[in-house]
Design a protein around this motif. Sequence first.
Motif, mmCIF file in Angstrom:
data_model
loop_
_atom_site.group_PDB
_atom_site.id
_atom_site.type_symbol
_atom_site.label_atom_id
_atom_site.label_comp_id
_atom_site.label_asym_id
_atom_site.label_seq_id
_atom_site.Cartn_x
_atom_site.Cartn_y
_atom_site.Cartn_z
ATOM 1 N N PHE A 139 75.172 79.785 -27.816
ATOM 2 C CA PHE A 139 74.731 78.493 -28.340
ATOM 3 C C PHE A 139 75.096 77.382 -27.369
ATOM 4 C CE2 PHE A 139 75.642 74.573 -30.723
ATOM 5 C CZ PHE A 139 74.373 74.340 -31.259
ATOM 6 N N LEU A 140 74.118 76.537 -27.068
ATOM 7 C CA LEU A 140 74.342 75.380 -26.213
ATOM 8 C C LEU A 140 74.138 74.118 -27.037
ATOM 9 C CD1 LEU A 140 72.513 76.421 -22.898
ATOM 10 C CD2 LEU A 140 74.937 76.625 -23.466
ATOM 11 N N ALA A 141 75.193 73.320 -27.164
ATOM 12 C CA ALA A 141 75.121 72.082 -27.946
ATOM 13 C C ALA A 141 74.180 71.081 -27.280
ATOM 14 C CB ALA A 141 76.516 71.483 -28.102
ATOM 15 N N SER A 142 73.749 70.091 -28.047
ATOM 16 C CA SER A 142 72.733 69.146 -27.576
ATOM 17 C C SER A 142 73.144 68.391 -26.321
ATOM 18 C CB SER A 142 72.399 68.148 -28.685
ATOM 19 O OG SER A 142 73.562 67.441 -29.091
ATOM 20 N N HIS A 143 74.450 68.073 -26.189
ATOM 21 C CA HIS A 143 74.886 67.297 -25.024
ATOM 22 C C HIS A 143 74.868 68.122 -23.732
ATOM 23 C CE1 HIS A 143 78.661 69.355 -26.147
ATOM 24 N NE2 HIS A 143 79.026 69.184 -24.890
ATOM 25 N N ARG A 144 74.636 69.432 -23.867
ATOM 26 C CA ARG A 144 74.614 70.303 -22.689
ATOM 27 C C ARG A 144 73.210 70.736 -22.301
ATOM 28 N NH1 ARG A 144 78.661 75.122 -23.638
ATOM 29 N NH2 ARG A 144 78.140 75.413 -21.424
ATOM 30 N N VAL A 145 72.234 70.273 -23.042
ATOM 31 C CA VAL A 145 70.861 70.732 -22.846
ATOM 32 C C VAL A 145 69.960 69.558 -22.503
ATOM 33 C CG1 VAL A 145 68.930 71.958 -23.907
ATOM 34 C CG2 VAL A 145 71.262 72.595 -24.482
ATOM 35 N N LYS A 146 68.979 69.812 -21.662
ATOM 36 C CA LYS A 146 68.013 68.798 -21.268
ATOM 37 C C LYS A 146 67.323 68.204 -22.490
ATOM 38 C CE LYS A 146 64.198 68.255 -17.990
ATOM 39 N NZ LYS A 146 63.317 68.982 -17.041
ATOM 40 N N HIS A 147 67.172 66.893 -22.507
ATOM 41 C CA HIS A 147 66.540 66.134 -23.590
ATOM 42 C C HIS A 147 67.366 66.153 -24.869
ATOM 43 C CE1 HIS A 147 63.167 65.837 -20.945
ATOM 44 N NE2 HIS A 147 62.810 67.096 -21.074
ATOM 45 N N GLY A 148 68.577 66.719 -24.838
ATOM 46 C CA GLY A 148 69.437 66.701 -26.020
ATOM 47 C C GLY A 148 68.982 67.608 -27.144
ATOM 48 N N HIS A 149 68.232 68.669 -26.832
ATOM 49 C CA HIS A 149 67.760 69.610 -27.837
ATOM 50 C C HIS A 149 68.647 70.851 -27.823
ATOM 51 C CE1 HIS A 149 63.551 67.702 -27.008
ATOM 52 N NE2 HIS A 149 64.285 66.958 -27.811
ATOM 53 N N ALA A 150 69.597 70.924 -28.770
ATOM 54 C CA ALA A 150 70.485 72.088 -28.836
ATOM 55 C C ALA A 150 69.655 73.357 -29.000
ATOM 56 C CB ALA A 150 71.457 71.931 -30.000
ATOM 57 N N ARG A 151 70.122 74.441 -28.394
ATOM 58 C CA ARG A 151 69.375 75.686 -28.534
ATOM 59 C C ARG A 151 70.271 76.899 -28.382
ATOM 60 N NH1 ARG A 151 66.411 78.184 -24.060
ATOM 61 N NH2 ARG A 151 67.199 77.601 -22.009
ATOM 62 N N THR A 152 69.754 78.025 -28.830
ATOM 63 C CA THR A 152 70.460 79.294 -28.722
ATOM 64 C C THR A 152 69.773 80.149 -27.666
ATOM 65 O OG1 THR A 152 71.145 79.239 -31.043
ATOM 66 C CG2 THR A 152 71.162 81.389 -29.940
ATOM 67 N N ILE A 153 70.573 80.669 -26.753
ATOM 68 C CA ILE A 153 70.081 81.570 -25.713
ATOM 69 C C ILE A 153 70.288 83.002 -26.188
ATOM 70 C CG2 ILE A 153 70.268 82.229 -23.287
ATOM 71 C CD1 ILE A 153 69.551 79.285 -23.741
ATOM 72 N N PHE A 154 69.233 83.803 -26.140
ATOM 73 C CA PHE A 154 69.327 85.196 -26.568
ATOM 74 C C PHE A 154 69.464 86.092 -25.336
ATOM 75 C CE2 PHE A 154 67.262 82.892 -29.945
ATOM 76 C CZ PHE A 154 67.883 83.392 -31.081
ATOM 77 N N ILE A 155 70.513 86.903 -25.337
ATOM 78 C CA ILE A 155 70.833 87.778 -24.206
ATOM 79 C C ILE A 155 70.493 89.211 -24.573
ATOM 80 C CG2 ILE A 155 72.621 88.470 -22.565
ATOM 81 C CD1 ILE A 155 72.116 85.472 -22.575
ATOM 82 N N ALA A 235 58.095 78.851 -27.010
ATOM 83 C CA ALA A 235 58.643 77.492 -27.034
ATOM 84 C C ALA A 235 60.069 77.493 -27.570
ATOM 85 C CB ALA A 235 57.751 76.578 -27.871
ATOM 86 N N LYS A 236 60.314 78.294 -28.610
ATOM 87 C CA LYS A 236 61.668 78.393 -29.162
ATOM 88 C C LYS A 236 62.639 78.984 -28.144
ATOM 89 C CE LYS A 236 61.875 77.057 -33.551
ATOM 90 N NZ LYS A 236 62.908 76.109 -34.050
ATOM 91 N N LEU A 237 62.216 80.034 -27.471
ATOM 92 C CA LEU A 237 63.074 80.677 -26.482
ATOM 93 C C LEU A 237 63.359 79.752 -25.302
ATOM 94 C CD1 LEU A 237 61.490 84.253 -26.404
ATOM 95 C CD2 LEU A 237 63.727 83.623 -27.351
ATOM 96 N N ALA A 238 62.374 78.940 -24.955
ATOM 97 C CA ALA A 238 62.531 78.034 -23.817
ATOM 98 C C ALA A 238 63.264 76.757 -24.182
ATOM 99 C CB ALA A 238 61.165 77.699 -23.235
ATOM 100 N N GLY A 239 63.381 76.474 -25.475
ATOM 101 C CA GLY A 239 64.024 75.236 -25.892
ATOM 102 C C GLY A 239 63.102 74.037 -25.788
ATOM 103 N N HIS A 240 61.791 74.269 -25.952
ATOM 104 C CA HIS A 240 60.807 73.183 -25.882
ATOM 105 C C HIS A 240 60.459 72.699 -27.290
ATOM 106 C CE1 HIS A 240 59.303 74.992 -21.826
ATOM 107 N NE2 HIS A 240 60.307 74.156 -21.646
ATOM 108 N N LYS A 241 60.314 71.402 -27.452
ATOM 109 C CA LYS A 241 59.869 70.839 -28.719
ATOM 110 C C LYS A 241 58.346 70.826 -28.818
ATOM 111 C CE LYS A 241 63.777 69.734 -30.700
ATOM 112 N NZ LYS A 241 64.185 70.339 -31.989
ATOM 113 N N ASP A 242 57.676 70.826 -27.695
ATOM 114 C CA ASP A 242 56.221 70.730 -27.652
ATOM 115 C C ASP A 242 55.669 71.959 -26.932
ATOM 116 O OD1 ASP A 242 53.541 70.086 -27.316
ATOM 117 O OD2 ASP A 242 53.948 67.984 -26.851
ATOM 118 N N ILE A 243 54.740 72.670 -27.559
ATOM 119 C CA ILE A 243 54.209 73.876 -26.932
ATOM 120 C C ILE A 243 53.405 73.555 -25.673
ATOM 121 C CG2 ILE A 243 54.143 75.178 -29.103
ATOM 122 C CD1 ILE A 243 51.108 74.719 -29.148
#
Length: 264
Positions: A139-155, A235-243
């Motif tokens: 999990f990457l919190a919003s302050h660590r991700v581009k555009h402030g969109h927190a996301r989960t990275i799947f390994i 889009a979810k995997l990439a952490g994008h809000k817009d497809i």
Amino acid sequence: MLFNHADCVASKPQHLGQASRQLETKHFMQSTWTSLRPLEIEQVSINPPKHRVSIAHSADKITHLLHDLYLDTAMAAAKSLTPAELQRVLAYIDTQAYAQRNRAMLMMTVAAGLRVSEVAGLTLGDVLDSTGAVRSEVFLASHRVKHGHARTIFINSRLQQELATFIATRTHLDPSFPLFASHRGPRRHFSPNTLAQHFYWLYRKAGVSGASSHSGRKTFLTSLASQGISVFVLAKLAGHKDIKTTMRYVTTSDDMLRKAVELV
């Protein structure tokens, strides 16, 4: 001999006076723009009301348009790696210093779709659980991700093994230490810019032309798209809000088109 200040000003060379006026005008425009509020811009605008909102927010819109232009240019220019090209890069890495680290960094972009800035910012604590095993989700919190969109990275399991192999070579395992330390020491992260350059030269020296720091992420999304994964999942995997942003990363090949028509 006495000098008259007014005479000095009057005798100032013409080109210097013009330069001075240009600087004063530029300063006035900058200070005026930064001091105006949206309401004041509406008041001084001579445009119809329907255009006034766009004027009030033009600075933000310009920034957004420039970012879109950058993405369009960078994504169009970046190469999506073929399996053969990826193997060529990995083979080159194996002949160089820091091979395990560099291989793991590359695979974080290719197999998990991380941005270079996200790879640079990872810590050991991000990827290791309390037992010391590599997590399947980071999990990457919003302050660590581009555009402030927190996301989960799947390994996936293969990448988990790749990371475990690399971490086994580490002698410093403090959770706060960078996962991928630079040559400056175990506490020193790569900067995003330095890591972007690292990938650029890595691809170039491996003989893969047209590749850049975006190529691993583009390869990740293109590979999944070629297997029929929905753009919404991508889009979810990439952490994008817009497809639409995601679609910039996907390269369509003739092989993908052939597979698509076979589904009809």
